[in-house]
Design a protein around this motif. Structure first.
Motif, PDB file in Angstrom:
ATOM      1  N   TYR A 154       8.017 -86.055  30.981  1.00  0.00           N
ATOM      2  CA  TYR A 154       7.020 -85.127  31.985  1.00  0.00           C
ATOM      3  C   TYR A 154       8.239 -85.359  32.709  1.00  0.00           C
ATOM      4  O   TYR A 154       7.430 -84.833  34.216  1.00  0.00           O
ATOM      5  N   GLN A 207      -5.827 -78.908  48.586  1.00  0.00           N
ATOM      6  CA  GLN A 207      -6.086 -79.625  47.361  1.00  0.00           C
ATOM      7  C   GLN A 207      -8.111 -79.883  46.547  1.00  0.00           C
ATOM      8  O   GLN A 207      -8.969 -79.435  48.557  1.00  0.00           O
ATOM      9  N   ARG A 247      -1.576 -71.896  45.714  1.00  0.00           N
ATOM     10  CA  ARG A 247      -1.866 -73.339  44.603  1.00  0.00           C
ATOM     11  C   ARG A 247      -3.133 -73.666  44.806  1.00  0.00           C
ATOM     12  O   ARG A 247      -3.105 -74.652  45.214  1.00  0.00           O
ATOM     13  N   LYS A 295      -6.669 -80.747  42.523  1.00  0.00           N
ATOM     14  CA  LYS A 295      -7.951 -81.488  42.640  1.00  0.00           C
ATOM     15  C   LYS A 295      -6.877 -82.180  43.678  1.00  0.00           C
ATOM     16  O   LYS A 295      -7.702 -82.856  44.750  1.00  0.00           O
ATOM     17  N   TYR A 338      -3.316 -87.472  45.550  1.00  0.00           N
ATOM     18  CA  TYR A 338      -3.641 -88.691  46.678  1.00  0.00           C
ATOM     19  C   TYR A 338      -4.982 -88.771  46.469  1.00  0.00           C
ATOM     20  O   TYR A 338      -5.919 -88.160  46.700  1.00  0.00           O
ATOM     21  N   SER A 356      -4.343 -77.095  37.053  1.00  0.00           N
ATOM     22  CA  SER A 356      -5.096 -78.354  36.412  1.00  0.00           C
ATOM     23  C   SER A 356      -5.380 -77.303  34.662  1.00  0.00           C
ATOM     24  O   SER A 356      -4.772 -77.327  33.997  1.00  0.00           O
ATOM     25  N   HIS A 357      -5.011 -79.655  34.601  1.00  0.00           N
ATOM     26  CA  HIS A 357      -5.008 -80.054  32.830  1.00  0.00           C
ATOM     27  C   HIS A 357      -6.202 -79.359  32.352  1.00  0.00           C
ATOM     28  O   HIS A 357      -6.734 -80.557  31.119  1.00  0.00           O
ATOM     29  N   GLN A 410      -1.289 -73.623  35.770  1.00  0.00           N
ATOM     30  CA  GLN A 410       0.040 -73.753  36.057  1.00  0.00           C
ATOM     31  C   GLN A 410       0.052 -74.981  35.751  1.00  0.00           C
ATOM     32  O   GLN A 410      -1.508 -75.397  35.949  1.00  0.00           O
ATOM     33  N   LEU A 457       1.476 -78.693  34.135  1.00  0.00           N
ATOM     34  CA  LEU A 457       3.508 -80.038  34.339  1.00  0.00           C
ATOM     35  C   LEU A 457       3.875 -80.053  33.167  1.00  0.00           C
ATOM     36  O   LEU A 457       2.886 -79.882  32.188  1.00  0.00           O
ATOM     37  N   ARG A 502      -0.246 -81.708  28.040  1.00  0.00           N
ATOM     38  CA  ARG A 502      -1.077 -80.891  27.617  1.00  0.00           C
ATOM     39  C   ARG A 502      -0.190 -79.415  26.901  1.00  0.00           C
ATOM     40  O   ARG A 502      -1.581 -77.946  27.061  1.00  0.00           O
ATOM     41  N   ILE A 539      -3.068 -92.456  36.415  1.00  0.00           N
ATOM     42  CA  ILE A 539      -2.108 -91.604  35.382  1.00  0.00           C
ATOM     43  C   ILE A 539      -1.258 -92.585  34.484  1.00  0.00           C
ATOM     44  O   ILE A 539      -1.302 -92.278  33.681  1.00  0.00           O
ATOM     45  N   GLN A 545      -3.711 -92.400  31.982  1.00  0.00           N
ATOM     46  CA  GLN A 545      -3.918 -90.790  31.155  1.00  0.00           C
ATOM     47  C   GLN A 545      -1.987 -91.004  30.717  1.00  0.00           C
ATOM     48  O   GLN A 545      -2.080 -90.876  28.994  1.00  0.00           O
ATOM     49  N   LYS A 577      -3.039 -92.801  27.369  1.00  0.00           N
ATOM     50  CA  LYS A 577      -4.191 -92.870  26.494  1.00  0.00           C
ATOM     51  C   LYS A 577      -3.264 -90.960  25.705  1.00  0.00           C
ATOM     52  O   LYS A 577      -3.314 -91.051  24.694  1.00  0.00           O
TER      53      LYS A 577
HETATM   54  P1  FDA Z   1      -7.245 -84.845  35.520  1.00  0.00           P
HETATM   55  O1  FDA Z   1      -7.010 -85.412  35.938  1.00  0.00           O
HETATM   56  O2  FDA Z   1      -9.634 -84.639  34.497  1.00  0.00           O
HETATM   57  O3  FDA Z   1      -6.589 -84.266  33.850  1.00  0.00           O
HETATM   58  C1  FDA Z   1      -6.586 -84.039  32.563  1.00  0.00           C
HETATM   59  C2  FDA Z   1      -6.307 -84.195  31.156  1.00  0.00           C
HETATM   60  O4  FDA Z   1      -4.896 -83.758  31.316  1.00  0.00           O
HETATM   61  C3  FDA Z   1      -5.971 -85.594  31.282  1.00  0.00           C
HETATM   62  O5  FDA Z   1      -7.171 -86.425  30.833  1.00  0.00           O
HETATM   63  C4  FDA Z   1      -5.139 -86.239  31.174  1.00  0.00           C
HETATM   64  O6  FDA Z   1      -5.083 -85.821  29.271  1.00  0.00           O
HETATM   65  C5  FDA Z   1      -4.188 -84.956  31.402  1.00  0.00           C
HETATM   66  N1  FDA Z   1      -3.346 -85.484  32.906  1.00  0.00           N
HETATM   67  C6  FDA Z   1      -3.350 -84.372  33.713  1.00  0.00           C
HETATM   68  N2  FDA Z   1      -1.998 -85.202  35.158  1.00  0.00           N
HETATM   69  C7  FDA Z   1      -1.593 -85.871  33.762  1.00  0.00           C
HETATM   70  C8  FDA Z   1      -0.447 -86.768  33.831  1.00  0.00           C
HETATM   71  N3  FDA Z   1       0.357 -86.548  35.268  1.00  0.00           N
HETATM   72  N4  FDA Z   1       0.520 -87.363  33.131  1.00  0.00           N
HETATM   73  C9  FDA Z   1      -0.330 -87.260  32.123  1.00  0.00           C
HETATM   74  N5  FDA Z   1      -1.575 -86.442  31.420  1.00  0.00           N
HETATM   75  C10 FDA Z   1      -2.136 -85.697  33.051  1.00  0.00           C
HETATM   76  N6  FDA Z   1      -1.212 -82.031  43.360  1.00  0.00           N
HETATM   77  C11 FDA Z   1      -1.145 -82.592  45.044  1.00  0.00           C
HETATM   78  O7  FDA Z   1      -1.635 -83.330  45.670  1.00  0.00           O
HETATM   79  N7  FDA Z   1      -0.153 -81.450  45.200  1.00  0.00           N
HETATM   80  C12 FDA Z   1       0.237 -80.597  44.771  1.00  0.00           C
HETATM   81  O8  FDA Z   1       0.795 -79.515  45.276  1.00  0.00           O
HETATM   82  C13 FDA Z   1       0.540 -80.384  44.139  1.00  0.00           C
HETATM   83  N8  FDA Z   1       1.037 -79.837  42.920  1.00  0.00           N
HETATM   84  C14 FDA Z   1       0.815 -79.764  41.502  1.00  0.00           C
HETATM   85  C15 FDA Z   1       1.025 -79.247  40.760  1.00  0.00           C
HETATM   86  C16 FDA Z   1       0.457 -78.256  39.231  1.00  0.00           C
HETATM   87  C17 FDA Z   1       1.358 -77.797  38.425  1.00  0.00           C
HETATM   88  C18 FDA Z   1      -1.041 -79.232  38.772  1.00  0.00           C
HETATM   89  C19 FDA Z   1      -0.902 -78.944  37.470  1.00  0.00           C
HETATM   90  C20 FDA Z   1      -0.849 -80.436  39.372  1.00  0.00           C
HETATM   91  C21 FDA Z   1      -0.526 -80.499  40.737  1.00  0.00           C
HETATM   92  N9  FDA Z   1      -1.388 -82.232  41.608  1.00  0.00           N
HETATM   93  C22 FDA Z   1      -0.573 -82.018  42.660  1.00  0.00           C
HETATM   94  C23 FDA Z   1      -1.487 -82.684  40.491  1.00  0.00           C
HETATM   95  C24 FDA Z   1      -3.184 -82.556  40.807  1.00  0.00           C
HETATM   96  O9  FDA Z   1      -3.500 -82.370  42.207  1.00  0.00           O
HETATM   97  C25 FDA Z   1      -3.932 -83.404  39.857  1.00  0.00           C
HETATM   98  O10 FDA Z   1      -3.543 -85.289  40.456  1.00  0.00           O
HETATM   99  C26 FDA Z   1      -3.314 -83.318  38.740  1.00  0.00           C
HETATM  100  O11 FDA Z   1      -3.394 -82.630  37.963  1.00  0.00           O
HETATM  101  C27 FDA Z   1      -4.791 -83.859  37.519  1.00  0.00           C
HETATM  102  O12 FDA Z   1      -5.159 -82.974  37.896  1.00  0.00           O
HETATM  103  P2  FDA Z   1      -6.223 -82.329  36.482  1.00  0.00           P
HETATM  104  O13 FDA Z   1      -6.926 -81.072  37.064  1.00  0.00           O
HETATM  105  O14 FDA Z   1      -5.494 -81.927  35.696  1.00  0.00           O
HETATM  106  O15 FDA Z   1      -7.219 -83.375  35.743  1.00  0.00           O
END
Ligand code: FDA
Length: 322
Positions: free
Chosen positions: A25, A153, A177, A180, A183, A219-220, A262, A264, A268, A306, A309, A312
């Motif tokens: 990561y 968010q 961007r 979700k 925090y 989002s993933h 976008q 991380l 995924r 986290i 995740q 998992k």
């Molecule tokens: P969800 O949490 O349901 O994840 C779906 C699936 O993705 C999980 O079941 C897991 O398999 C996988 N997954 C997701 N996150 C993972 C992780 N960290 N490690 C391993 N697997 C993971 N938040 C914020 O508050 N301020 C910000 O500026 C940003 N910036 C940002 C940039 C980018 C490019 C991304 C992708 C995300 C952010 N976030 C963020 C974080 C975001 O708010 C959120 O907490 C995470 O992306 C997890 O939410 P998902 O929508 O992915 O869904």
């Protein structure tokens, strides 16, 4: 409970173990490491945004370190001809210590980036700085710097209002961007159930698209990505199309038709590659830095889900490949 247990175990693990887990990561400790990762992922058709990892700062000297390091990052992006944005944390530039100087630091970076036609994203931190972060973006736009945007968010109650207000203030130059939100905010200001957070994030994505903004969907989560694809279809937006929205902003150099996905680093990958293959613009968020350990631990403590995740991903690798 399980998430907290995983965090508790991780905190007792030796540093090398945490490094081993986080290597997927985090690009590494140095800028060279980040450049190597980007060169490797370029072949997958991705573009990037770079995040220099750090802990909360306690002096403006530390803010200077971040400014200097991001200038190095900017120069490396130019030198290696990488397609990359910068992602910065406003508090790392001093926003909570000395607002005026923090703002000046951010402006300095955004101004230098503008000279290279490079975009700077202000990551959104916790609710202490939501208003200030949005205001910094609006102030910089007022000064003619349109290569800057922030993050909204889905979990926060205020987000629909913020979308309206940003649209009123900077109209088609809005570029955010939507995610979700990482925090865990109190329930008087935020949605707290998984279902609500997902549906409010979806609503924010649709609203931002309808308001003509350039939208990074971060989002993933399969239902969020599927919802976005359906919405894009309804708005006649998508790969190969020019942006059909009457209220859309100017053609953004090198950016997609009004939106991009976008994700991380390390999360995924197959879903990202599938979206790229279908013609959508995809951007990978690349964190690097010497403070990877402190950063990883703090994130786990702030949001124990986290840990779940990550566990998992190791125990059920088919659910989340890099
Ligand atoms: P969800 O949490 O349901 O994840 C779906 C699936 O993705 C999980 O079941 C897991 O398999 C996988 N997954 C997701 N996150 C993972 C992780 N960290 N490690 C391993 N697997 C993971 N938040 C914020 O508050 N301020 C910000 O500026 C940003 N910036 C940002 C940039 C980018 C490019 C991304 C992708 C995300 C952010 N976030 C963020 C974080 C975001 O708010 C959120 O907490 C995470 O992306 C997890 O939410 P998902 O929508 O992915 O869904």
């Amino acid at each position: 409970m399980l998430s907290k247990l995983i965090v508790g175990i991780t905190l007792r693990m030796p540093r090398w173990f945490v490094r081993w887990v986080s290597r997927r990561y985090v690009a590494g400790t140095t800028l060279d490491d980040a450049v190597s990762v980007m060169k490797r992922l370029e072949s997958e058709g991705a573009c990037f945004t770079i995040d220099v990892l750090g802990e909360e700062i306690s002096s403006m000297d530390e803010a200077q370190y971040f400014l200097d390091e991001y200038v190095r990052v900017m120069n490396a992006i130019v030198e290696h001809k990488l397609d990359s944005n910068l992602s910065i944390k406003p508090t790392a530039f001093g926003l909570l210590i000395d607002k005026e100087k923090g703002m000046a630091n951010i402006e300095s970076l955004v101004r230098q980036a503008a000279a290279h036609d490079m975009f700077v994203r202000l990551d959104m931190e916790d609710h202490r700085v939501t208003t200030e972060t949005i205001q910094v973006v609006l102030d910089l736009h007022q000064k003619g710097l349109t290569n800057v945007g922030t993050v909204l968010q889905g979990r926060l109650h205020r987000t629909p209002n913020d979308i309206e207000n940003v649209a009123l203030a900077i109209g088609p130059n809005a570029d955010y961007r939507i995610c979700k939100g990482i925090y865990l905010e109190p329930e008087d200001i935020a949605y707290t159930t998984r279902g609500d957070i997902r549906s409010k994030t979806n609503e924010a994505i649709r609203m931002a698209l309808e308001h003509g903004a350039y939208v990074g969907i971060a989002s993933h989560d399969v239902p969020v990505v599927d919802y976005t694809l359906k919405t894009l279809d309804e708005l006649n937006m998508g790969p190969m199309n020019t942006d059909p929205r009457k209220n859309a902003g100017p053609e953004r150099n090198g950016k997609g038709p009004g939106y991009e996905f976008q994700m991380l680093l390390g999360v995924r990958g197959p879903m990202r590659r599938k979206l790229t293959k279908a013609g959508h613009r995809t951007r990978v968020y690349i964190p690097y830095g010497e403070k990877w350990y402190e950063y990883s631990i703090r994130r786990l403590q702030e949001n124990p889900t986290i840990g779940l995740q990550i566990a998992k991903a190791f125990l059920m690798p088919w659910t989340n490949r890099p």
